[in-house]
Design a protein around this motif. Structure first.
Motif, PDB file in Angstrom:
ATOM      1  N   MET A  92      -4.797   4.048  45.056  1.00 19.93           N
ATOM      2  CA  MET A  92      -6.197   4.425  45.254  1.00 19.93           C
ATOM      3  C   MET A  92      -6.351   5.943  45.214  1.00 19.93           C
ATOM      4  N   THR A  93      -5.387   6.649  45.807  1.00 17.09           N
ATOM      5  CA  THR A  93      -5.414   8.107  45.724  1.00 17.09           C
ATOM      6  C   THR A  93      -5.357   8.545  44.275  1.00 17.09           C
ATOM      7  N   ALA A  94      -4.465   7.932  43.494  1.00 16.16           N
ATOM      8  CA  ALA A  94      -4.351   8.269  42.074  1.00 16.16           C
ATOM      9  C   ALA A  94      -5.642   7.985  41.327  1.00 16.16           C
ATOM     10  N   ILE A 153      -1.130  14.401  50.080  1.00 18.84           N
ATOM     11  CA  ILE A 153      -2.069  15.086  50.966  1.00 18.84           C
ATOM     12  C   ILE A 153      -2.651  16.306  50.274  1.00 18.84           C
ATOM     13  N   GLN A 154      -1.830  17.039  49.547  1.00 18.33           N
ATOM     14  CA  GLN A 154      -2.337  18.231  48.855  1.00 18.33           C
ATOM     15  C   GLN A 154      -3.377  17.847  47.797  1.00 18.33           C
ATOM     16  N   LEU A 155      -3.144  16.771  47.078  1.00 20.63           N
ATOM     17  CA  LEU A 155      -4.121  16.321  46.090  1.00 20.63           C
ATOM     18  C   LEU A 155      -5.423  15.896  46.770  1.00 20.63           C
ATOM     19  N   ALA A 156      -5.314  15.177  47.884  1.00 16.31           N
ATOM     20  CA  ALA A 156      -6.513  14.730  48.600  1.00 16.31           C
ATOM     21  C   ALA A 156      -7.340  15.925  49.064  1.00 16.31           C
ATOM     22  N   GLU A 157      -6.679  16.930  49.611  1.00 19.65           N
ATOM     23  CA  GLU A 157      -7.390  18.124  50.082  1.00 19.65           C
ATOM     24  C   GLU A 157      -8.025  18.876  48.913  1.00 19.65           C
ATOM     25  N   THR A 158      -7.347  18.916  47.791  1.00 23.12           N
ATOM     26  CA  THR A 158      -7.875  19.634  46.628  1.00 23.12           C
ATOM     27  C   THR A 158      -9.098  18.935  46.050  1.00 23.12           C
ATOM     28  N   GLU A 205      -8.725  15.877  54.103  1.00 23.36           N
ATOM     29  CA  GLU A 205      -8.181  14.521  54.069  1.00 23.36           C
ATOM     30  C   GLU A 205      -9.195  13.497  54.549  1.00 23.36           C
ATOM     31  N   ASP A 206      -9.953  13.822  55.597  1.00 25.21           N
ATOM     32  CA  ASP A 206     -10.930  12.883  56.148  1.00 25.21           C
ATOM     33  C   ASP A 206     -11.994  12.516  55.121  1.00 25.21           C
ATOM     34  N   PHE A 250      -8.671   1.835  54.419  1.00 27.25           N
ATOM     35  CA  PHE A 250      -7.692   2.919  54.409  1.00 27.25           C
ATOM     36  C   PHE A 250      -7.963   3.895  55.546  1.00 27.25           C
ATOM     37  N   THR A 251      -6.886   4.442  56.110  1.00 25.96           N
ATOM     38  CA  THR A 251      -7.027   5.491  57.124  1.00 25.96           C
ATOM     39  C   THR A 251      -6.360   6.788  56.694  1.00 25.96           C
ATOM     40  N   ASP A 252      -5.590   6.765  55.614  1.00 20.63           N
ATOM     41  CA  ASP A 252      -4.993   7.996  55.073  1.00 20.63           C
ATOM     42  C   ASP A 252      -4.644   7.768  53.611  1.00 20.63           C
ATOM     43  N   PRO A 253      -4.384   8.852  52.843  1.00 25.76           N
ATOM     44  CA  PRO A 253      -4.125   8.704  51.404  1.00 25.76           C
ATOM     45  C   PRO A 253      -2.712   8.280  51.053  1.00 25.76           C
ATOM     46  N   THR A 254      -1.786   8.285  52.034  1.00 27.69           N
ATOM     47  CA  THR A 254      -0.374   8.088  51.715  1.00 27.69           C
ATOM     48  C   THR A 254       0.133   6.676  51.975  1.00 27.69           C
ATOM     49  N   GLY A 255      -0.407   6.013  53.015  1.00 27.92           N
ATOM     50  CA  GLY A 255       0.059   4.682  53.370  1.00 27.92           C
ATOM     51  C   GLY A 255       0.920   4.649  54.602  1.00 27.92           C
TER      52      GLY A 255
END
Length: 435
Positions: free
Chosen positions: A121-123, A182-187, A192-193, A213-218
């Motif tokens: 999902m992050t991707a 996390i870096q991609l999510a912030e960018t 992250e939130d 989901f509660t975070d981008p990593t799992g």
């Protein structure tokens, strides 16, 4: 002579108008549709509305043609009376992405921890940001302390250093790096939130109704869950919506900061057609793998969660894919833009409407049962112009042993403009007698 012909035409028009009014008052069947049933090469037309039990084909958002399945969606093993493979994993799902049909499953709607399968999902969101030019592959970003400190599997980026988006994507997908994720999510989202909110919004749009989901990593969390059914939808979206970025998932290894890490998807090296997607593992989730394979232009996707070892997740995934290819076959019923049927249309500039699916129609069936599949087309009512391209006017079902294998909407493939006044009047008379 000209005046006499003109008077005659006016009389015909007046009679036609009167006949139309009369038949509309006395014959309610003038707006009824029809059912067309075919088996093999034979086709018959019937006025009966009898058909197999309908299964409305839910669809995801308008950006993709990925079907959203649910507990009532036909499963090929159940329709054909076949026994699916027995495994010791927590849950699995096998779908033919070419036709969108479920081949088989085990505990498809059990809520499970997705571990690093979350990164799909992050991707998806990162790829959308690339497509929308909000970020660029060659763009360099500064590594945040939060990304650097993220635990679990890592790409080993260093705080306050510069790293490209392209390298971060490889670090997230190939190395399953939580720091890169996390870096991609912030960018992409600024924080992250905010990114997590976007993940859940995207899941809702995709029809992933049992996912949160509660975070981008799992990383494990009580409210971080999904199902193998929902993960199959997500995997299809990544493949179909973002084909130009799919190559990341087949990259065998990636070296960053002089540290070489291999892709954790061991099936990529087995020469069995697997070209993606993602692995995952936590103590809570067990060993997980979403594997996409392509053989002879036919794509299958397996989702396996809760295996006891890396070896088990890979072997179960391969067994499911091999079983799916060996026991089921997909046939193209209609190519993209080609009509399934061309029924009569009234009051139009043309006399037949081309009906089908814009992306074409493929049907997956058990091998050896191809000739036993019935095709049932149902038109909602009498087709009267104007008809707009894309307009849904009926449905088509593919039936085996009296059970629905698949259902598709029948859509208008080409505009049917309304005829002129005299053409409409003449068709009103004809349609009244053909009710």
């Amino acid at each position: 002579m000209f005046l006499r012909r003109l008077v005659l035409i006016l009389i015909i028009v007046l009679v036609a108008g009167g006949a139309f009014v009369f038949f509309n008052k006395t014959n309610n069947s003038a707006s009824s549709g029809g059912t067309q049933i075919s088996t093999g090469s034979s086709t018959t037309q019937t006025n009966s509305s009898t058909q197999a039990a309908p299964t409305t084909p839910a669809r995801a958002d308008s950006r993709s043609s990925v079907p959203v399945t649910n507990a009532s969606t036909p499963v090929l093993t159940e329709v054909a009376g076949m026994t699916p493979p027995q495994t010791n994993v927590k849950a699995w799902f096998l779908i033919d992405a070419t036709s969108g049909q479920i081949i088989g499953n085990q505990e498809p709607d059990l809520k499970v921890s997705p571990a690093s399968l979350t990164k799909l999902m992050t991707a998806s969101l990162v790829f959308s940001a690339l497509d929308e030019n909000r970020i660029r592959p060659e763009q360099e970003v500064t590594v945040s302390e939060k990304a650097w400190r993220t635990g679990g599997s890592r790409m080993f980026i260093q705080v306050n250093t510069q790293v490209t988006i392209d390298d971060l994507i490889k670090g997230m997908i190939v190395q399953s790096g939580n720091d890169a994720t996390i870096q991609l999510a912030e960018t992409v989202a600024g924080s992250e939130d905010v990114f997590v909110n976007q993940m859940n919004k995207e899941a809702a749009q995709f029809g992933m109704s049992n996912t949160h989901f509660t975070d981008p990593t799992g990383l494990p969390a009580p409210e971080h869950y999904t199902t193998v059914r929902d993960l199959s939808v997500l995997a299809q979206h990544v493949i179909k919506d973002h084909p130009k970025y799919y190559h990341y998932f087949s990259q065998p290894e990636f070296t960053y900061n002089k540290i070489r890490q291999q892709n954790r998807n061991g099936l990529l090296s087995r020469n069995i057609g697997v070209d993606g997607l993602k692995t995952g593992h936590t103590e809570d989730a067990g060993y997980c793998l979403i594997a996409a394979a392509k053989r002879d232009d036919r794509r299958l996707i397996s989702v396996v969660v809760g295996a006891a070892t890396v070896r088990e997740r890979e072997q179960v995934s391969q067994n499911l894919l091999d079983w799916g290819y060996q026991n089921f076959t997909a046939r193209q019923v209609a190519a993209a833009g080609a009509p399934l049927i061309s029924p009569r249309v009234w009051e139009g500039t043309i006399k037949e409407a081309k009906l089908g699916a814009a992306d074409g129609v493929s049907v997956t069936v058990p091998r050896g049962m191809e000739d036993k599949v019935q095709t049932i087309t149902q038109i909602n009512g009498k087709l009267v112009a104007p008809l707009a391209k894309g307009q849904t006017v009926g449905s088509v079902q593919f039936v085996l042993n009296g059970k629905v294998l698949k259902q598709e909407s029948l859509n208008v493939l080409e505009d049917v403009p309304q005829a002129g006044f005299f053409g409409r009047m003449w068709d009103k008379v004809l349609s009244s007698f053909n009710s």
